[in-house]
Design a protein around this motif. Sequence first.
Motif, mmCIF file in Angstrom:
data_model
loop_
_atom_site.group_PDB
_atom_site.id
_atom_site.type_symbol
_atom_site.label_atom_id
_atom_site.label_comp_id
_atom_site.label_asym_id
_atom_site.label_seq_id
_atom_site.Cartn_x
_atom_site.Cartn_y
_atom_site.Cartn_z
ATOM 1 N N TYR A 106 -8.389 3.328 -5.043
ATOM 2 C CA TYR A 106 -9.430 2.263 -5.217
ATOM 3 C C TYR A 106 -9.382 1.063 -4.359
ATOM 4 O O TYR A 106 -9.151 -0.154 -4.821
ATOM 5 C CB TYR A 106 -9.514 1.920 -6.708
ATOM 6 C CG TYR A 106 -9.690 2.897 -7.706
ATOM 7 C CD1 TYR A 106 -10.966 3.623 -7.494
ATOM 8 C CD2 TYR A 106 -8.704 3.425 -8.641
ATOM 9 C CE1 TYR A 106 -11.095 4.844 -8.497
ATOM 10 C CE2 TYR A 106 -8.973 4.582 -9.316
ATOM 11 C CZ TYR A 106 -10.039 5.206 -9.292
ATOM 12 O OH TYR A 106 -10.409 6.389 -10.195
ATOM 13 N N GLY A 107 -8.992 1.271 -3.108
ATOM 14 C CA GLY A 107 -8.776 0.165 -2.145
ATOM 15 C C GLY A 107 -9.071 0.366 -0.920
ATOM 16 O O GLY A 107 -10.049 1.311 -0.379
ATOM 17 N N ARG A 164 -2.379 2.062 -9.059
ATOM 18 C CA ARG A 164 -3.342 1.566 -8.197
ATOM 19 C C ARG A 164 -3.463 2.238 -7.113
ATOM 20 O O ARG A 164 -4.777 2.682 -6.605
ATOM 21 C CB ARG A 164 -3.243 0.047 -7.846
ATOM 22 C CG ARG A 164 -4.468 -0.581 -6.953
ATOM 23 C CD ARG A 164 -4.169 -1.831 -6.744
ATOM 24 N NE ARG A 164 -2.848 -2.141 -6.117
ATOM 25 C CZ ARG A 164 -2.817 -2.000 -5.016
ATOM 26 N NH1 ARG A 164 -3.403 -1.454 -4.058
ATOM 27 N NH2 ARG A 164 -1.238 -2.367 -4.311
ATOM 28 N N VAL A 165 -2.532 2.555 -6.311
ATOM 29 C CA VAL A 165 -2.427 3.301 -5.053
ATOM 30 C C VAL A 165 -2.818 4.874 -5.466
ATOM 31 O O VAL A 165 -3.401 5.805 -4.580
ATOM 32 C CB VAL A 165 -1.158 3.205 -4.226
ATOM 33 C CG1 VAL A 165 -1.176 4.197 -3.204
ATOM 34 C CG2 VAL A 165 -0.828 1.813 -4.123
ATOM 35 N N PHE A 166 -2.103 5.388 -6.565
ATOM 36 C CA PHE A 166 -2.201 7.038 -6.693
ATOM 37 C C PHE A 166 -2.694 7.216 -8.125
ATOM 38 O O PHE A 166 -1.902 7.789 -8.994
ATOM 39 C CB PHE A 166 -0.833 7.448 -6.471
ATOM 40 C CG PHE A 166 -0.084 7.519 -5.242
ATOM 41 C CD1 PHE A 166 -0.752 7.911 -3.905
ATOM 42 C CD2 PHE A 166 0.836 6.373 -4.992
ATOM 43 C CE1 PHE A 166 -0.114 7.911 -2.790
ATOM 44 C CE2 PHE A 166 1.423 6.203 -3.854
ATOM 45 C CZ PHE A 166 0.801 7.068 -2.522
ATOM 46 N N GLU A 174 2.231 13.002 0.165
ATOM 47 C CA GLU A 174 2.987 11.894 0.055
ATOM 48 C C GLU A 174 4.136 11.900 -0.464
ATOM 49 O O GLU A 174 5.157 10.938 -0.552
ATOM 50 C CB GLU A 174 2.046 10.957 -1.161
ATOM 51 C CG GLU A 174 0.655 10.952 -0.884
ATOM 52 C CD GLU A 174 0.192 10.120 0.175
ATOM 53 O OE1 GLU A 174 1.195 9.184 0.715
ATOM 54 O OE2 GLU A 174 -0.995 10.057 0.507
ATOM 55 N N LEU A 216 1.497 -0.836 -9.741
ATOM 56 C CA LEU A 216 1.295 -0.669 -8.170
ATOM 57 C C LEU A 216 1.129 0.585 -7.734
ATOM 58 O O LEU A 216 0.105 1.236 -7.068
ATOM 59 C CB LEU A 216 2.483 -1.173 -7.274
ATOM 60 C CG LEU A 216 2.357 -0.822 -5.930
ATOM 61 C CD1 LEU A 216 1.208 -1.525 -5.147
ATOM 62 C CD2 LEU A 216 3.945 -1.089 -5.330
ATOM 63 N N SER A 266 0.866 -1.232 -0.049
ATOM 64 C CA SER A 266 -0.003 -0.132 -0.013
ATOM 65 C C SER A 266 0.812 1.099 -0.073
ATOM 66 O O SER A 266 0.236 2.340 -0.385
ATOM 67 C CB SER A 266 -0.872 0.016 1.328
ATOM 68 O OG SER A 266 -0.062 0.071 2.416
ATOM 69 N N ASN A 304 -3.578 5.893 1.729
ATOM 70 C CA ASN A 304 -4.927 5.450 1.651
ATOM 71 C C ASN A 304 -5.141 5.403 -0.076
ATOM 72 O O ASN A 304 -4.951 6.229 -0.794
ATOM 73 C CB ASN A 304 -5.791 6.642 1.777
ATOM 74 C CG ASN A 304 -6.128 6.790 3.471
ATOM 75 O OD1 ASN A 304 -5.851 5.828 4.230
ATOM 76 N ND2 ASN A 304 -6.254 7.958 3.913
ATOM 77 N N GLU A 305 -5.357 4.041 -0.399
ATOM 78 C CA GLU A 305 -5.503 3.855 -1.863
ATOM 79 C C GLU A 305 -6.801 4.610 -2.444
ATOM 80 O O GLU A 305 -7.901 4.360 -1.884
ATOM 81 C CB GLU A 305 -5.600 2.409 -2.101
ATOM 82 C CG GLU A 305 -4.028 1.595 -1.525
ATOM 83 C CD GLU A 305 -4.325 0.112 -1.538
ATOM 84 O OE1 GLU A 305 -3.627 -0.411 -1.813
ATOM 85 O OE2 GLU A 305 -5.705 -0.366 -1.487
ATOM 86 N N ARG A 358 -7.939 2.149 3.321
ATOM 87 C CA ARG A 358 -7.307 3.314 4.059
ATOM 88 C C ARG A 358 -6.270 2.796 4.741
ATOM 89 O O ARG A 358 -6.292 2.959 6.257
ATOM 90 C CB ARG A 358 -8.414 4.034 4.519
ATOM 91 C CG ARG A 358 -9.676 4.656 3.845
ATOM 92 C CD ARG A 358 -10.779 4.756 4.579
ATOM 93 N NE ARG A 358 -10.794 5.454 5.917
ATOM 94 C CZ ARG A 358 -11.647 5.365 6.923
ATOM 95 N NH1 ARG A 358 -12.612 4.722 6.837
ATOM 96 N NH2 ARG A 358 -11.146 6.042 7.851
#
Length: 244
Positions: free
Chosen positions: A79-80, A161-163, A173, A158, A72, A76-77, A82
């Motif tokens: 689309y995933g 997906r996270v950002f 971040e 990756l 992760s 806080n992703e 927190r």
Amino acid sequence: MAMIRCDFFAETLELSTSMTVLMPDEDGPPPRVLYLLHGLTDDDTAWTRFTSIERYVQDKRLAVVMPSVHRSFYANEAYGMRFWDFLSEELPQAVERLFRVSARREDTFVAGLSMGGYGAMKWALRDPARFAAAATLSGALDLAYIQEYDLRPHMRTLVSRVFPDREVAGTDEDLLQLIKNADPAALPRLMLRCGTEDHLLKQNERFVAACASAGVDLDAGYGPGGHEWSFWDEHIQTVIGWLG
């Protein structure tokens, strides 16, 4: 010392998760606590499986809390889940509720390797009043660079997906931006160690330079080694000694 694998429900993640905790078993005041964060391909058991961390803290009156946050980047992703809220808010509350540890700033520390080094520095820079000290080993410290220039397919997948659809550069971040905006007098003590053969060496050098430019004290050091457990097993001992 007791090693405890704790399974519990995390409200912020809306699922059950795990942490591995090393707890001193002698009487006395509540022990100090080190939040020790794992890397990209690891979980909460990695530090105890691949280093002798339990032996190194045996006589230190230091509890070690090792959470699991998957891949992760302690964020806080989009689309995933927190994971940042879990780490920075719910996890310390769960630790204080479930275990007898000190909650004082002077007794609270954070450290990590690789992705966990990034997570440790992000947590310390975004919430400096929580920690007395923070350390990174072989940290992935320039996430904006990774997002822009890392062409490896698994890393691009990756980070996207996270950002997705948001740039890391210049945000909270971005460790280099956090250092630039920081009040040096308010920060905990900071340590950095990285191997001279590590593929993340340049990122660590940029973080060191950013700290110097911002007037932020940083105990930085390099030595022989790559991105490998032998280096981290050696230098987690350096970190533990540095904590005092």
